[in-house]
Every structure is written in C-alpha cells, then in structure tokens.
Design a protein around this motif. Sequence first.
Motif, PDB file in Angstrom:
ATOM      1  N   ALA A  21      42.418  25.434 -38.480  1.00 15.60           N
ATOM      2  CA  ALA A  21      41.623  25.540 -37.253  1.00 15.60           C
ATOM      3  C   ALA A  21      42.260  24.645 -36.198  1.00 15.60           C
ATOM      4  O   ALA A  21      42.396  23.433 -36.410  1.00 15.60           O
ATOM      5  CB  ALA A  21      40.185  25.106 -37.533  1.00 15.60           C
ATOM      6  N   ARG A 236      37.800  26.713 -26.061  1.00 20.15           N
ATOM      7  CA  ARG A 236      38.568  26.959 -27.274  1.00 20.15           C
ATOM      8  C   ARG A 236      39.774  26.013 -27.408  1.00 20.15           C
ATOM      9  O   ARG A 236      40.905  26.443 -27.540  1.00 20.15           O
ATOM     10  CB  ARG A 236      39.067  28.401 -27.259  1.00 20.15           C
ATOM     11  CG  ARG A 236      38.655  29.220 -28.464  1.00 20.15           C
ATOM     12  CD  ARG A 236      39.382  28.921 -29.763  1.00 20.15           C
ATOM     13  NE  ARG A 236      40.801  29.064 -29.736  1.00 20.15           N
ATOM     14  CZ  ARG A 236      41.510  29.884 -30.486  1.00 20.15           C
ATOM     15  NH1 ARG A 236      40.912  30.678 -31.316  1.00 20.15           N
ATOM     16  NH2 ARG A 236      42.805  29.886 -30.426  1.00 20.15           N
ATOM     17  N   GLN A 284      36.920  32.135 -33.015  1.00 18.75           N
ATOM     18  CA  GLN A 284      37.047  31.067 -34.013  1.00 18.75           C
ATOM     19  C   GLN A 284      38.347  30.297 -33.806  1.00 18.75           C
ATOM     20  O   GLN A 284      39.362  30.906 -33.478  1.00 18.75           O
ATOM     21  CB  GLN A 284      37.078  31.681 -35.425  1.00 18.75           C
ATOM     22  CG  GLN A 284      35.757  32.252 -35.876  1.00 18.75           C
ATOM     23  CD  GLN A 284      34.696  31.187 -35.972  1.00 18.75           C
ATOM     24  OE1 GLN A 284      34.947  30.096 -36.478  1.00 18.75           O
ATOM     25  NE2 GLN A 284      33.504  31.471 -35.464  1.00 18.75           N
TER      26      GLN A 284
END
Length: 336
Positions: A21, A236, A284
């Motif tokens: 991530a 993001r 995501q």
Amino acid sequence: MSPLLEVRGLRVNFLTDRGIARAVDGVSFSIESGRTLGVVGESGCGKSVTSRAILRLVDPPGWIESGEILFAGRERREDLVKLPANGRRMRAIRGGEIAMIFQEPMTALNPVFTIGDQTVEALRLHRSMPAAEARERAVAAFASVGIPAPEQRFREYPHQLSGGMRQRAMIAMAMICNPQLLIADEPTTALDVTIQAQVLDLMNEMRQQFDGSILFITHDLGVIAGMADDVIVMYRGKVVESAPVRDLFRQPRHPYTRGLLRSAPSLVKGNREKLEAIEGTVPQPTEHIRGCAFAPRCAHVMPRCRETVPALAGGEQHRAACFLHHDETEEMYDAV
Ligand SMILES: Nc1ncnc2c1ncn2[C@@H]1O[C@H](COP(=O)(O)OP(=O)(O)OP(=O)(O)O)[C@@H](O)[C@H]1O
Ligand SMILES: [Mg+2]
C-alpha cells in the motif's frame, strides 16, 4: 532562510495482504517558522501517516521507502529519515523539538500514570529540571489551557477526565517543552461540537503566545479556514494542491479541492441543499493507477489524465497537480 521543516519526495509503504500500500506517495511541502500549515483530504489519503513519518513513528509493516525530512532543529538542520528511529537524537526531538497532539488522546496518554506525573516526566526528560520546579510549571500549564482546579486534576488518571479535559491536558503536555513544531492530528474530531469550538479557540490563543510552527491536520475545511496560513490538499497519498489559505478558498484549482469545498457542511452555511458529495470513492492504496488518481471521479477528465500523473505545478505560492492548470489559464471559479 531555510524553512523549519522541508519534506521532499516522501514515500511511505505498508505491506498488506493485498500487496504494497503506497500510503504516502511522493509528498513534498515545507513549513516556515511561525506559520501554520493545514493538511486536508478525505479519510485514508495519508495525512496521519505523513505526520507519523515526521516523528519517525511508522512501525512495521510500514516503512519509509524514500524521501527527505529536513528539520532545522535547535542545533542544526538534519534529515530525520537518516536518524535511527529510536536513537538518542530522535527521542530528544520527539516531544522536545517536535510535539504532537493526537486525535484520540486515550491512545497517547499512559493509563497507569496520573496526567500530572506524565507532564512532569516530559519536562524532566527534555528540559532536565528539578522535580519541584517541573511540578510548578506543569500546574501552571494546566491552568493556562483552562483546566479548572489544576492542582486536583494533576493527581487524576486519564480515564477520570472528560474528553475535552483530556484534550486540554494533551495540549498542555505538547506545549510545555516549547516545541518549534507542533503537529496537531485532528485534535478535535473526538470531541462534541461545542467542546470542539472551545479547544480550537484555545489552540488559536496558544498560537499567539507560541512562536513556533503548527502542522494542522483535519478533514474539515471550515477548521482550516480558521486555523491555517497555508494549506496542502492531499488525495490518495499525494499533494494535489498547495496555496495560501485565502487563495485556496477564493480560487481553488484542482477539481478535487473544488469538490471538497462544495461538500463541506461547515462552509455551506444554512443551505444544506447546496451540499454536494464528491461521487465515487478513493482508490485503494494498493491499486496501481497509471495517470491521475482522481481521474475516475473527475468531471473534467481528459485522455492524458489517464496516461500521465500531473506534477504539482504553478507559481511559487499556488500550485495544483492538474492538467487543467498546467497551461496556467486562470479560470474564475464561482466559489461556494
Ligand atoms: N498499519 C497500517 N497497515 C496497513 N495500512 C495502513 C496502516 N496505517 C495506515 N495504513 C494505510 O495508509 C493509508 C493512509 O492512512 P492515514 O491514516 O494516513 O489516513 P488519514 O488521511 O490520516 O485518514 P483519516 O482522515 O481517516 O485519519 C490508508 O489507506 C491506510 O489504510
Ligand atoms: Mg488520520
């Protein structure tokens, strides 16, 4: 003069079961002495991870992948990324030169010590001072943040205090060593609305006495308007716009910033019908995106937005990471 803090190309990753991530994906900004920089953006955009990286509090499964965090400390300018996270220098900086007010004070306060003992301890650690003097200073600090009967509160444990009082105690603790930089991560989100307003007023008052800088994190643009000199908007893991606070409200450039302004309940006063949520959801951080991460939600999307990531560009002061503004066409925006 170099800024008090300069973050350059910061990347912070986490290893998750869905892959890597990219929580903070190449963030750069700086904070000048005496100024408050507001950081806004929706949940999960990387605000807290950025602030924890500054204090070197990113723990596994997370790590700082690359970048520099240049801090002009009391003695010299140094890159915090290069210091051992739990070494002597970093421990002296944490709390002594850079202090933090956390969103949820219960997780930051130690439940087994009285708030008085914790405050005295911080002072003794960073400002080696006799116990009696530290105690006197700590009681005075509690009084200055409006904690009634400070002598008595001093002997209480965190769970004995109300949310508002705990937050005040955290502010007193953070300010007591006179840090050069105060990081406030959503300092009022856990509080109810009336207490929120009191704590923000208190922070503004403290700010006048305190000549250091503040990094103020919130998802609430209304709060930013009252607290910040300059603002960065994150989306993001990236900075998508940066500007002095007035410019950001008067002439927001990035479609995401415009969306945030239109969806801020604290700005669209008394006219709830005008509130517009930004459609879609944030991708995501494990998802690989080729172009601009906002493109799937953007009403102005162009083919190149899906191909290339726009750089943060514009003048010295006001910059946006959007191809609509790369040619510097000033578009008047009918602000909320
Ligand atoms: N310990 C962790 N393990 C895995 N992923 C993490 C971890 N901590 C943070 N992340 C991820 O990093 C990203 C950024 O999180 P961060 O907490 O910085 O968001 P934020 O902007 O502070 O959001 P909020 O407004 O909800 O506080 C999120 O996608 C989050 O899921
Ligand atoms: Mg957060």
